[in-house]
Design an enzyme around this catalytic site. Structure first.
Site, PDB file in Angstrom:
ATOM      1  N   ASN A  35       0.825  -1.216   0.000  1.00  0.00           N
ATOM      2  CA  ASN A  35       0.000   0.000   0.000  1.00  0.00           C
ATOM      3  C   ASN A  35       0.849   1.250   0.000  1.00  0.00           C
ATOM      4  OD1 ASN A  35      -2.758  -0.422  -0.134  1.00  0.00           O
ATOM      5  ND2 ASN A  35      -2.761  -1.302   1.912  1.00  0.00           N
ATOM      6  N   LYS A  85      -5.689  -0.907   6.300  1.00  0.00           N
ATOM      7  CA  LYS A  85      -6.463   0.096   7.061  1.00  0.00           C
ATOM      8  C   LYS A  85      -7.742   0.574   6.390  1.00  0.00           C
ATOM      9  CE  LYS A  85      -4.452   4.163   5.134  1.00  0.00           C
ATOM     10  NZ  LYS A  85      -4.122   5.530   5.239  1.00  0.00           N
ATOM     11  N   SER A 125      -6.198   3.077  17.120  1.00  0.00           N
ATOM     12  CA  SER A 125      -7.133   4.034  16.500  1.00  0.00           C
ATOM     13  C   SER A 125      -8.264   4.383  17.458  1.00  0.00           C
ATOM     14  CB  SER A 125      -7.708   3.376  15.244  1.00  0.00           C
ATOM     15  OG  SER A 125      -8.827   4.094  14.789  1.00  0.00           O
ATOM     16  N   TYR A 150     -11.649  -4.248  10.324  1.00  0.00           N
ATOM     17  CA  TYR A 150     -10.466  -3.396  10.523  1.00  0.00           C
ATOM     18  C   TYR A 150     -10.418  -2.908  11.979  1.00  0.00           C
ATOM     19  CZ  TYR A 150      -8.135   1.062  11.092  1.00  0.00           C
ATOM     20  OH  TYR A 150      -7.380   2.082  11.609  1.00  0.00           O
ATOM     21  N   LYS A 154      -7.710  -3.723  15.403  1.00  0.00           N
ATOM     22  CA  LYS A 154      -7.024  -2.781  16.309  1.00  0.00           C
ATOM     23  C   LYS A 154      -7.323  -3.155  17.768  1.00  0.00           C
ATOM     24  CE  LYS A 154      -4.878  -0.381  13.293  1.00  0.00           C
ATOM     25  NZ  LYS A 154      -3.421  -0.506  13.193  1.00  0.00           N
ATOM     26  N   ASN A 200     -11.002   8.355   2.455  1.00  0.00           N
ATOM     27  CA  ASN A 200     -10.970   9.338   3.542  1.00  0.00           C
ATOM     28  C   ASN A 200     -11.262  10.749   3.011  1.00  0.00           C
ATOM     29  OD1 ASN A 200      -8.450   7.260   4.556  1.00  0.00           O
ATOM     30  ND2 ASN A 200     -10.184   7.630   5.888  1.00  0.00           N
ATOM     31  N   PHE A 219     -21.191  12.776   3.413  1.00  0.00           N
ATOM     32  CA  PHE A 219     -22.072  11.704   3.884  1.00  0.00           C
ATOM     33  C   PHE A 219     -22.854  12.122   5.124  1.00  0.00           C
ATOM     34  CE2 PHE A 219     -18.397   9.123   2.071  1.00  0.00           C
ATOM     35  CZ  PHE A 219     -19.023   8.919   0.849  1.00  0.00           C
ATOM     36  N   ASP A 300     -20.604   5.103   9.986  1.00  0.00           N
ATOM     37  CA  ASP A 300     -20.008   6.337  10.510  1.00  0.00           C
ATOM     38  C   ASP A 300     -20.581   6.667  11.882  1.00  0.00           C
ATOM     39  OD1 ASP A 300     -18.129   7.214   8.703  1.00  0.00           O
ATOM     40  OD2 ASP A 300     -19.527   8.396   7.514  1.00  0.00           O
TER      41      ASP A 300
HETATM   42  C1  UD1 Z   1     -11.931   5.888   9.463  1.00  0.00           C
HETATM   43  C2  UD1 Z   1     -11.892   4.917  10.598  1.00  0.00           C
HETATM   44  C3  UD1 Z   1     -10.626   5.086  11.385  1.00  0.00           C
HETATM   45  C4  UD1 Z   1      -9.449   4.922  10.479  1.00  0.00           C
HETATM   46  C5  UD1 Z   1      -9.536   5.962   9.387  1.00  0.00           C
HETATM   47  C6  UD1 Z   1      -8.362   5.815   8.444  1.00  0.00           C
HETATM   48  C7  UD1 Z   1     -13.961   4.224  11.671  1.00  0.00           C
HETATM   49  C8  UD1 Z   1     -15.096   4.631  12.508  1.00  0.00           C
HETATM   50  N1  UD1 Z   1     -13.037   5.156  11.453  1.00  0.00           N
HETATM   51  O1  UD1 Z   1     -12.096   7.179  10.044  1.00  0.00           O
HETATM   52  O2  UD1 Z   1     -10.559   4.135  12.396  1.00  0.00           O
HETATM   53  O3  UD1 Z   1      -8.269   5.089  11.219  1.00  0.00           O
HETATM   54  O4  UD1 Z   1     -10.767   5.797   8.679  1.00  0.00           O
HETATM   55  O5  UD1 Z   1      -8.603   5.006   7.372  1.00  0.00           O
HETATM   56  O6  UD1 Z   1     -13.868   3.120  11.241  1.00  0.00           O
HETATM   57  N2  UD1 Z   1     -16.548  11.809   4.553  1.00  0.00           N
HETATM   58  C9  UD1 Z   1     -17.348  12.392   3.586  1.00  0.00           C
HETATM   59  N3  UD1 Z   1     -17.070  12.153   2.277  1.00  0.00           N
HETATM   60  C10 UD1 Z   1     -16.023  11.356   1.878  1.00  0.00           C
HETATM   61  C11 UD1 Z   1     -15.211  10.755   2.880  1.00  0.00           C
HETATM   62  C12 UD1 Z   1     -15.516  11.010   4.198  1.00  0.00           C
HETATM   63  O7  UD1 Z   1     -18.292  13.114   3.902  1.00  0.00           O
HETATM   64  O8  UD1 Z   1     -15.833  11.164   0.659  1.00  0.00           O
HETATM   65  C13 UD1 Z   1     -16.837  12.083   5.971  1.00  0.00           C
HETATM   66  C14 UD1 Z   1     -17.181  10.845   6.772  1.00  0.00           C
HETATM   67  O9  UD1 Z   1     -18.543  10.578   6.734  1.00  0.00           O
HETATM   68  C15 UD1 Z   1     -16.680  11.266   8.160  1.00  0.00           C
HETATM   69  C16 UD1 Z   1     -15.516  12.204   7.871  1.00  0.00           C
HETATM   70  O10 UD1 Z   1     -15.664  12.633   6.531  1.00  0.00           O
HETATM   71  O11 UD1 Z   1     -17.669  11.994   8.803  1.00  0.00           O
HETATM   72  C17 UD1 Z   1     -14.161  11.537   8.029  1.00  0.00           C
HETATM   73  O12 UD1 Z   1     -14.174  10.333   7.287  1.00  0.00           O
HETATM   74  P1  UD1 Z   1     -12.848   9.486   6.987  1.00  0.00           P
HETATM   75  O13 UD1 Z   1     -11.771  10.396   6.512  1.00  0.00           O
HETATM   76  O14 UD1 Z   1     -13.224   8.345   6.122  1.00  0.00           O
HETATM   77  O15 UD1 Z   1     -12.378   8.971   8.420  1.00  0.00           O
HETATM   78  P2  UD1 Z   1     -13.212   8.173   9.547  1.00  0.00           P
HETATM   79  O16 UD1 Z   1     -14.348   7.448   8.973  1.00  0.00           O
HETATM   80  O17 UD1 Z   1     -13.467   9.141  10.648  1.00  0.00           O
END
Ligand code: UD1
Length: 354
Positions: A35, A85, A125, A150, A154, A200, A219, A300
């Protein structure tokens, strides 16, 4: 002072390699490049003036680990990042996640015990807290049933580490429970390299801003938060990297203690909504992000942000960089990637013309 960094070519690993060198350590990387990309090593060489030693291979490979521990009898500690991850992928392919994330941790622990290297900083995490009842989340908040394989890996790894310490093995372990790491090195020479469409938030924002993606989907907009979008604690990866150096120093200082296990939140202490992140990004980059508000993403949690008193007291560490800094650095990194792609396309075209 040598420190083995598993997954040292990855996003957090590579920034930690830089932080270790800055603090006077000699990092030794092991990475299977599943990765991550080899070009990270060139980036590290550019920042550090010399390429760190890197072994290409898998942490489940006990023979390779033995070879590394034997070649470096002066290892002071290990920082264990190597793991898969992606939350969604873990739901589709749980065995891959259990095999890799648990297998690498167990094989590594056996080698550490065998070769008498007790100090371990483990990459955990905030996902272990699920949706906490009380915010900000302290370390005394209960661990909740994992939402994904995942997340479960952890939790299980933390249990394995704790059991190993309890059993009387000579191990000193700190699990760092990260909140949401974002950003890139200020030089824009290393950063996050998502493979395929980013899962992310921040890489999705920067890829949309640079024109690689048409639209960001936000989202959920009906959460019980000030603007209806989810709240997270976004931490600059450079601050997070420094927390690992602080953890290694704390473990080294405990050399009179044969067994030690603890865990600590690593965040900023401040929550930001998704819309705040988008607005802040637009302010620092001057680029409008095309987004739409869509349905909630399954799994989420509504809001999670850290209480960081324990990190301050235990590690003598706290974040120095802001959300603005992180988004500015993430944007610089995305622009640099775009420049590299343009250069490569030019070279290909020149080659074609010849
Ligand atoms: C997730 C994991 C975390 C992991 C991290 C890294 C869970 C609960 N959390 O974090 O453990 O370390 O990923 O991979 O499993 N969002 C959008 N649009 C997008 C992408 C994200 O709106 O296209 C929003 C999500 O709904 C969230 C926020 O942005 O509210 C952060 O999302 P993200 O960056 O994916 O991280 P987590 O879900 O918090």
């Amino acid at each position: 002072m040598k420190v083995l960094v598993t997954g040292g070519a990855g996003f957090i690993g590579s920034h930690t390699v830089v932080a270790l060198v800055k603090a006077g350590y000699t990092p030794i990387i092991i990475d299977n490049f599943e990765n991550s990309d080899n070009s990270v090593l060139d980036g590290l060489a550019e920042i550090l003036g010399a390429q760190p030693l890197c072994y290409e291979g898998d942490c489940r490979d006990g023979e390779l680990l033995s070879m590394i521990f034997e070649a470096h009898p002066d290892l002071q500690g290990v920082i264990h990042f190597a793991a898969n991850k992606a939350v969604g992928e873990s739901v589709k392919d749980p065995l891959k996640y259990y095999d890799n994330n648990l297998g690498s941790t167990i094989t590594l622990l056996k080698a550490m015990v065998h070769y008498g290297v007790p100090n371990l900083a483990f990459s955990s995490s905030c996902t272990v807290y699920g949706q906490p009842e009380v915010l900000p989340v302290t370390e005394s908040s209960p661990v909740q049933a994992a939402q994904s394989p995942y997340g479960n890996t952890k939790q299980i790894c933390e249990e394995i580490l704790q059991d190993a310490v309890r059993s009387g093995l000579n191990l000193r372990v700190l699990s760092l429970r990260y909140f949401n790491p974002i950003g890139a090195h200020e030089s824009a020479i290393i950063g996050e390299l998502p493979i395929g469409p980013p899962q992310n938030l921040v890489p999705f924002i920067t890829q949309t801003a640079v024109g690689l993606r048409e639209q960001l989907s936000i989202f959920g907009h009906d959460y019980n938060t000030p603007d209806g979008t989810c709240i997270r604690d976004y931490i600059h990866v450079v601050d997070l990297a420094d927390a690992h150096v602080a953890a290694i120093k704390v473990l080294e200082a405990k050399q009179d203690v044969d067994q030690y296990y603890d865990f600590v939140n690593i965040g900023t202490g401040t929550g930001s909504t998704v819309l705040q992140v988008v607005n802040t990004f637009e302010a620092v980059s001057g680029v409008k992000v095309n987004y739409q508000l869509v349905e909630r993403r399954p799994g989420d949690v509504e809001q999670v942000y850290a209480q960081v008193d324990k990190a301050t007291n235990l590690l003598g560490w706290k974040t120095k960089l802001t959300l603005e800094d992180a988004l500015r650095d993430a944007w610089r990194w995305e622009q640099r990637l775009a420049e590299n792609r343009a250069d490569e396309a030019d070279e290909e075209e020149d080659g074609f013309m010849d």
